[in-house]
Write an enzyme that holds these catalytic residues in place. Structure first.
Site, PDB file in Angstrom:
ATOM      1  N   ASP A 160     -33.990 -18.306 -24.210  1.00  0.00           N
ATOM      2  CA  ASP A 160     -34.794 -18.263 -22.982  1.00  0.00           C
ATOM      3  C   ASP A 160     -36.202 -18.705 -23.390  1.00  0.00           C
ATOM      4  O   ASP A 160     -36.483 -18.902 -24.577  1.00  0.00           O
ATOM      5  CB  ASP A 160     -34.811 -16.830 -22.406  1.00  0.00           C
ATOM      6  CG  ASP A 160     -35.667 -16.705 -21.141  1.00  0.00           C
ATOM      7  OD1 ASP A 160     -35.695 -17.656 -20.335  1.00  0.00           O
ATOM      8  OD2 ASP A 160     -36.321 -15.657 -20.950  1.00  0.00           O
ATOM      9  N   SER A 161     -37.091 -18.802 -22.397  1.00  0.00           N
ATOM     10  CA  SER A 161     -38.476 -19.156 -22.715  1.00  0.00           C
ATOM     11  C   SER A 161     -39.233 -17.965 -23.300  1.00  0.00           C
ATOM     12  O   SER A 161     -40.298 -18.138 -23.884  1.00  0.00           O
ATOM     13  CB  SER A 161     -39.176 -19.627 -21.438  1.00  0.00           C
ATOM     14  OG  SER A 161     -39.114 -18.605 -20.463  1.00  0.00           O
ATOM     15  N   GLY A 202     -40.527 -22.334 -15.529  1.00  0.00           N
ATOM     16  CA  GLY A 202     -40.351 -22.401 -14.072  1.00  0.00           C
ATOM     17  C   GLY A 202     -41.270 -23.335 -13.322  1.00  0.00           C
ATOM     18  O   GLY A 202     -41.028 -23.649 -12.163  1.00  0.00           O
ATOM     19  N   CYS A 262     -31.263 -17.759 -19.215  1.00  0.00           N
ATOM     20  CA  CYS A 262     -32.385 -18.196 -18.394  1.00  0.00           C
ATOM     21  C   CYS A 262     -31.825 -18.982 -17.217  1.00  0.00           C
ATOM     22  O   CYS A 262     -31.014 -19.892 -17.404  1.00  0.00           O
ATOM     23  CB  CYS A 262     -33.293 -19.086 -19.240  1.00  0.00           C
ATOM     24  SG  CYS A 262     -34.580 -19.896 -18.288  1.00  0.00           S
ATOM     25  N   GLU A 312     -44.285 -11.636 -18.755  1.00  0.00           N
ATOM     26  CA  GLU A 312     -44.270 -12.045 -20.173  1.00  0.00           C
ATOM     27  C   GLU A 312     -45.355 -11.295 -20.953  1.00  0.00           C
ATOM     28  O   GLU A 312     -45.159 -10.881 -22.074  1.00  0.00           O
ATOM     29  CB  GLU A 312     -44.486 -13.565 -20.268  1.00  0.00           C
ATOM     30  CG  GLU A 312     -44.365 -14.148 -21.676  1.00  0.00           C
ATOM     31  CD  GLU A 312     -42.920 -14.257 -22.173  1.00  0.00           C
ATOM     32  OE1 GLU A 312     -41.979 -14.141 -21.370  1.00  0.00           O
ATOM     33  OE2 GLU A 312     -42.757 -14.453 -23.396  1.00  0.00           O
ATOM     34  N   CYS A 366     -34.222 -14.761 -12.120  1.00  0.00           N
ATOM     35  CA  CYS A 366     -35.012 -15.166 -13.285  1.00  0.00           C
ATOM     36  C   CYS A 366     -34.856 -13.977 -14.226  1.00  0.00           C
ATOM     37  O   CYS A 366     -35.009 -12.827 -13.797  1.00  0.00           O
ATOM     38  CB  CYS A 366     -36.472 -15.362 -12.908  1.00  0.00           C
ATOM     39  SG  CYS A 366     -37.585 -15.459 -14.325  1.00  0.00           S
ATOM     40  N   HIS A 377     -36.608 -12.707 -16.307  1.00  0.00           N
ATOM     41  CA  HIS A 377     -37.792 -11.853 -16.464  1.00  0.00           C
ATOM     42  C   HIS A 377     -37.835 -10.743 -15.395  1.00  0.00           C
ATOM     43  O   HIS A 377     -38.462  -9.704 -15.607  1.00  0.00           O
ATOM     44  CB  HIS A 377     -39.067 -12.691 -16.333  1.00  0.00           C
ATOM     45  CG  HIS A 377     -39.416 -13.496 -17.557  1.00  0.00           C
ATOM     46  ND1 HIS A 377     -38.596 -14.453 -18.085  1.00  0.00           N
ATOM     47  CD2 HIS A 377     -40.512 -13.460 -18.359  1.00  0.00           C
ATOM     48  CE1 HIS A 377     -39.171 -14.992 -19.156  1.00  0.00           C
ATOM     49  NE2 HIS A 377     -40.332 -14.399 -19.343  1.00  0.00           N
TER      50      HIS A 377
HETATM   51  N1  DGL Z   1     -36.592 -16.394 -17.635  1.00  0.00           N
HETATM   52  C1  DGL Z   1     -36.494 -17.673 -17.076  1.00  0.00           C
HETATM   53  C2  DGL Z   1     -35.496 -17.754 -15.938  1.00  0.00           C
HETATM   54  O1  DGL Z   1     -34.540 -16.984 -15.914  1.00  0.00           O
HETATM   55  C3  DGL Z   1     -37.724 -18.509 -16.825  1.00  0.00           C
HETATM   56  C4  DGL Z   1     -39.097 -17.985 -16.957  1.00  0.00           C
HETATM   57  C5  DGL Z   1     -40.089 -19.121 -17.145  1.00  0.00           C
HETATM   58  O2  DGL Z   1     -40.278 -19.515 -18.306  1.00  0.00           O
HETATM   59  O3  DGL Z   1     -40.641 -19.615 -16.135  1.00  0.00           O
HETATM   60  O4  DGL Z   1     -35.588 -18.595 -15.075  1.00  0.00           O
END
Ligand code: DGL
Length: 256
Positions: free
Chosen positions: A10-11, A43, A73, A148, A176, A178
């Protein structure tokens, strides 16, 4: 092959939350986790930028001889349809499984989806939910950087705004990885809404794949978790402490 690692990426911290679940559910498996901190946030990037990045990442993980790559992600999942052409390793994306799970739990057939701007623009959730009565897609990249940085209390007003955007939906997909980290904040505003995140669907999809292909590691009683970040001065070590992940090592991994 049975003893090979499972790769997850993931990011940033969203994927760590999924990793936390997988590490518990698959105690005899070893894991590699890549946080693509160098390219964070995903994103708000363009489709072309994301597709190119997904090519590089899946090729890199493939070269590490893993037995499966889990895209933890949604944004990356929405932009990785082409990657199987370049590698032999199985890729598990999370959007289809998460959308199907939401269809099982909704009672009024109305589902909200909070996701990054790029995921909503990709239309993948809207397509996967096209057979329900109503889908309310909400661009919510504005939450990602706060989560984050672990500034959970600062998300309250955005969470309230985005809750109003899903109107009469009885189910909300946290589209997402997150977003499950603000579940408690969501609960402060709405106790009834059914929240669907990708952790359980991904765990089921992984079990299914390992069972079907006879790839379960059955001889491992000392689980290893190696963490990698794509950013030289990344903060993955600190971030991993927010989750119960007992990492063997945290290293820089160049993605190019
Ligand atoms: N966690 C990621 C997702 O599920 C993306 C978060 C990001 O880097 O914008 O889309």
């Amino acid at each position: 092959m049975k003893n090979s690692y499972i790769a997850v990426f993931d990011s940033g911290v969203g994927g760590l939350h999924i990793l936390e679940t997988l590490v518990k559910d698959f105690a005899s498996e070893n894991f590699i986790y890549l946080a693509d901190e160098e390219f964070f946030p995903y994103g708000v990037k363009t489709k072309e930028e994301l597709e190119n990045r997904m090519t590089l990442i899946t090729k890199k993980l493939d070269s590490m001889n893993v037995k499966v790559i889990i895209i933890a992600c949604n944004t990356a999942s929405a932009n990785s349809h082409h990657c199987h052409k370049f590698i032999n390793t199985k890729i598990i994306e999370i959007i289809s499984a998460t959308a199907n799970y939401a269809k099982l739990v909704t009672n009024n057939n109305k589902v909200g989806v909070w996701a990054t701007d790029a995921t909503i623009k990709s239309n993948k959730y809207q397509e996967a939910l096209s057979d329900i009565e109503m889908c309310y897609p909400v661009k919510a990249s504005d939450l990602v950087v706060l989560i984050e940085k672990n500034l959970i209390n600062d998300t309250k007003s955005l969470v309230n705004t985005h809750l109003n955007e899903i109107k009469d939906a009885d189910t909300l997909i946290l589209g997402c990885t997150h977003f499950p980290l603000v579940s408690d904040v969501i609960r402060e505003f709405n106790k009834e809404l059914q929240l669907v995140c990708s952790n359980e669907p991904v765990s089921i999809a992984l079990k299914d794949y390992l069972d079907k292909h006879n790839l379960n590691n059955t001889t491992n009683d000392n689980q290893i978790i190696d963490l990698y970040t794509s950013k030289i001065d990344g903060e993955l070590k600190e971030k991993a402490k927010r989750f119960n992940i007992n990492a063997n090592k945290v290293e820089y991994l160049e993605i190019k």
